[in-house]
Design a protein around this motif. Structure first.
Motif, PDB file in Angstrom:
ATOM      1  N   VAL A  24       0.833  -1.202   0.000  1.00 26.78           N
ATOM      2  CA  VAL A  24       0.000   0.000   0.000  1.00 26.78           C
ATOM      3  C   VAL A  24       0.870   1.256   0.000  1.00 26.78           C
ATOM      4  N   VAL A  48      -8.568   2.277   3.076  1.00 30.07           N
ATOM      5  CA  VAL A  48      -7.220   1.703   3.190  1.00 30.07           C
ATOM      6  C   VAL A  48      -6.159   2.797   3.064  1.00 30.07           C
ATOM      7  N   LYS A  77      -6.103   4.719   6.239  1.00 28.97           N
ATOM      8  CA  LYS A  77      -5.481   3.937   7.311  1.00 28.97           C
ATOM      9  C   LYS A  77      -3.968   4.108   7.304  1.00 28.97           C
ATOM     10  N   HIS A  78      -3.389   4.134   6.111  1.00 30.26           N
ATOM     11  CA  HIS A  78      -1.935   4.248   5.985  1.00 30.26           C
ATOM     12  C   HIS A  78      -1.467   5.695   5.841  1.00 30.26           C
ATOM     13  N   PHE A 124      -2.579  -5.349  -2.112  1.00 23.15           N
ATOM     14  CA  PHE A 124      -3.163  -5.562  -0.788  1.00 23.15           C
ATOM     15  C   PHE A 124      -4.527  -6.217  -0.943  1.00 23.15           C
ATOM     16  N   ASP A 151      -6.897  -8.223   4.747  1.00 21.09           N
ATOM     17  CA  ASP A 151      -5.717  -7.954   5.573  1.00 21.09           C
ATOM     18  C   ASP A 151      -5.691  -6.527   6.115  1.00 21.09           C
ATOM     19  N   GLU A 152      -6.569  -5.682   5.601  1.00 18.09           N
ATOM     20  CA  GLU A 152      -6.498  -4.257   5.933  1.00 18.09           C
ATOM     21  C   GLU A 152      -7.674  -3.748   6.761  1.00 18.09           C
TER      22      GLU A 152
END
Length: 315
Positions: free
Chosen positions: A126, A150, A153-154, A199, A203-204
């Motif tokens: 990501v 996502v 989030k990052h 991704f 998983d996220e």
């Protein structure tokens, strides 16, 4: 007004179908993206294995659409107003004043969706998407929502590009117009050797309920035994998919007109995620979807599930 809102404002006439009585002839159910995405696998099994007939129903086929408001409109206009529809579309319909009841959970996760890239792109995570062009399907879609969540989030910024669909996104990826694009089964099972994952949503992000079984308030009130029968047959279809993946793949391949090996790979991939719910309500997953819809402006505030969910049809 949102895209769902415009659809439902134009489709108010469908409320005339709210009180359809128990019909004697063969009927059809509605399933979003039937024949394209894997939401419908339990229904294919239930039809093929005779589970509907076992509970006194004569279901001879499936009505479908490309999803969203169109599928919801199909449910309301059908002779039997019941179907599996995106949770987002159900909430949008209710916000337009359509009286509906959610009667079971359908697909309990969006974890099967992943973003992929070409093997030589240099994109491996990501973080590598920062400052790059990344595809999603269409504005205010689930892929738009998931990509936003996502990236947030990052704490990275990318240029999100609306591709118009899964196939269009992969074409843009092949042509270098974007560095990553979304895909899901059974398409992923078909193209997995050509691309590499960047991704996976599983998983996220936490589980988000994608689809639910829905009917009109009037139909649920007048036909409770029929709704219970529909729910029971689907549950049996879900159990069969999980316990007999090879035979289920044969059935799905037949009804979807796809390769059997492709269907089996998709079923195995999705089974690992416990993709299909047996119908039981998972309010945390439903709330997670609502939170995502709030991010893209499709929902204002929380949803009071007690007003729109009827748990009495799930055993």
């Amino acid at each position: 007004m949102s895209i769902f809102g415009r659809i439902f404002a134009a489709a108010a006439f469908a409320a005339l179908a709210l009180g359809v009585p128990f019909a004697a002839q063969a009927e059809r159910i509605t399933v979003t993206h039937w024949g394209v995405l894997m939401y419908g696998a339990p229904y294919a099994v239930a039809i093929e294995k005779g589970y509907y007939k076992e509970v006194g129903l004569d279901i001879d086929g499936v009505l479908t659409s490309k999803g969203g408001g169109t599928t919801m409109r199909n449910v309301m206009a059908a002779e039997m107003p019941y179907g599996e529809v995106a949770l987002a579309a159900v909430i949008a319909a209710m916000n337009q004043g359509i009286e509906l009841k959610i009667v079971h959970t359908g697909v309990r996760t969006a974890g099967e969706i992943l973003w992929v890239t070409t093997p030589d792109s240099g994109i491996n995570s990501v973080k590598d998407l920062a400052g790059k062009k990344v595809a999603f399907t269409s504005p205010k879609s689930v892929t738009d929502m998931l990509l936003t969540m996502v990236l947030d989030k990052h704490q990275i910024k990318s240029e999100a590009i609306s591709a118009g669909g899964i196939g269009s996104g992969l074409t843009m990826l092949d042509q270098g117009g974007v560095v990553a694009a979304p895909v899901m089964d059974p398409i992923w099972s078909k193209v997995h050797e050509k691309y590499k994952p960047v991704f996976a949503v599983a998983d996220e992000l936490p589980p988000m309920v994608q689809t639910v079984g829905v009917t009109t308030v009037e139909f649920a009130k007048n036909n409770p035994d029929k709704i219970r029968a529909l729910t029971a047959a689907r549950k049996k279809g879900v159990e069969f998919v999980y316990s007999n993946p090879e035979e289920a793949a044969k059935i799905v391949a037949k009804h979807y007109e796809i390769d059997e090996a492709l269907a089996l790979r998709a079923i195995k991939n999705l089974s690992e995620l416990k993709y299909w719910s047996d119908g039981s309500f998972e309010y945390e997953g439903m709330d997670n979807m609502v939170k995502g819809l709030q991010i893209i402006g499709e929902v204002d505030g929380p949803v009071n599930w007690s007003e729109i969910v009827d748990e009495s049809f799930v055993k």
